[in-house]
Design an enzyme around this catalytic site. Structure first.
Site, short mmCIF file in Angstrom:
data_model
loop_
_atom_site.label_atom_id
_atom_site.label_comp_id
_atom_site.label_asym_id
_atom_site.label_seq_id
_atom_site.Cartn_x
_atom_site.Cartn_y
_atom_site.Cartn_z
N GLY A 207 -3.77 1.38 3.12
CA GLY A 207 -2.59 2.09 2.66
C GLY A 207 -2.64 2.48 1.20
N CYS B 240 3.67 4.92 -0.70
CA CYS B 240 2.75 5.12 0.42
C CYS B 240 2.14 6.52 0.44
CB CYS B 240 3.44 4.83 1.76
SG CYS B 240 4.15 3.17 1.83
#
Length: 294
Positions: free
Chosen positions: A118, A215
């Protein structure tokens, strides 16, 4: 510059609500019986602010111990750690500095580049972080299944406790309510032993998310349980109205209880409670950090 946080552990005022976890909660949750087939050691530090570097090293130590146990005994027990962190940014394997809206040489909070998957995210007080360290060989050797199951734990907890109808978004990881992301996931798996995990915003101050592109997603927002309860009081189902009047500690306490119940059910686990004091944890892990940096 990657900054290391100080080794200190801060207690958060305990919840005034007389909520206690049933030692058999993995057997019966919300009226649904679960076949408990695996032991899980539960370290419940949800009222503590554990420095990120301490928790990170703790996870890696635990993974090494489980690898050794598997080599010697053929299997290992699972572990779940639940806690909060002081304010910190973490970068995953896909992270780039383009998603930071500040000078990395002068960050507002410590930054850690980690081995989880991520992009960049924020951890801070009021956010519950779950670190499952489990042997996926004994569950399912499928990372897609594992991520979707972690998401399902959060979705069920939000629904059963707050009547918040959360969902997944196609092509994105995490748990969403409309355009708001409430839970972020980032994992690492070594020899089919998982670590890192998920973070759910409960009463989190969301301001630090404005200083990053969370993110790496530019066209979405970040939300919290507290914020949703404030925004949608008239839409929340009957029986949850009192939740709007809870203080932050109580809201975190209720959420943590629901999360660990749903986690036990989803992964068919029986909890065995383990305790570790803040000073002992920091002394043990802090010693390891000192050796690594020499």
């Amino acid at each position: 510059m990657i900054l290391l946080g100080a080794c200190s552990l801060t207690s958060i005022p305990s919840s005034p609500l007389p909520l206690r976890l049933n030692s058999k909660l993995s057997s019966v949750a919300h009226g649904r019986r679960v076949q408990c087939s695996r032991r899980c050691e539960l370290f419940d530090l949800h009222q503590e602010l554990v420095p990120y570097d301490v928790a990170w090293s703790w996870q890696k130590d635990t993974v090494r111990e489980k690898k050794s146990q598997i080599e010697n005994e053929g299997d290992c027990s699972d572990t779940l750690i639940i806690l909060q962190h002081p304010s910190v940014y973490t970068l995953g394997t896909a992270s780039t500095h383009h998603n930071l809206n500040f000078n990395i040489k002068n960050p507002p909070f410590p930054i850690y580049r980690t081995e989880r998957g991520g992009e960049v995210t924020f951890h801070g007080p009021g956010q519950l972080v779950m670190y499952p360290i489990i042997n996926l060989r004994r569950h399912k050797m499928d990372l897609h299944w594992y991520l979707r199951t972690l998401e399902e734990v959060v979705i069920r907890a939000l629904s059963s406790t707050f009547s918040i109808q959360a969902s997944r978004l196609e092509g994105l990881t995490g748990v969403w309510v409309g355009n708001q992301k409430l839970a972020a996931l980032g994992i690492r798996v070594a020899h089919w032993i998982s670590y890192h995990g998920l973070a759910l915003n409960v009463t989190t101050d969301l301001t630090p998310f404005k200083w990053i592109i969370p993110c790496g997603i530019r066209d979405r927002q970040v939300g919290s349980i507290k914020g949703l309860l404030r925004e949608a009081q008239s839409c929340i189902a009957h029986g949850t109205a009192d939740l709007h009047n809870l203080d932050d500690a109580s809201l975190v306490h209720i959420t943590h209880r629901s999360l660990i119940e749903e986690f036990a059910q989803a992964f068919q686990l029986e909890y065995h409670y383990k305790t570790i004091s803040g000073p002992v944890l920091c002394e043990r892990i802090g010693s390891c950090l000192t050796k690594e940096t020499q």
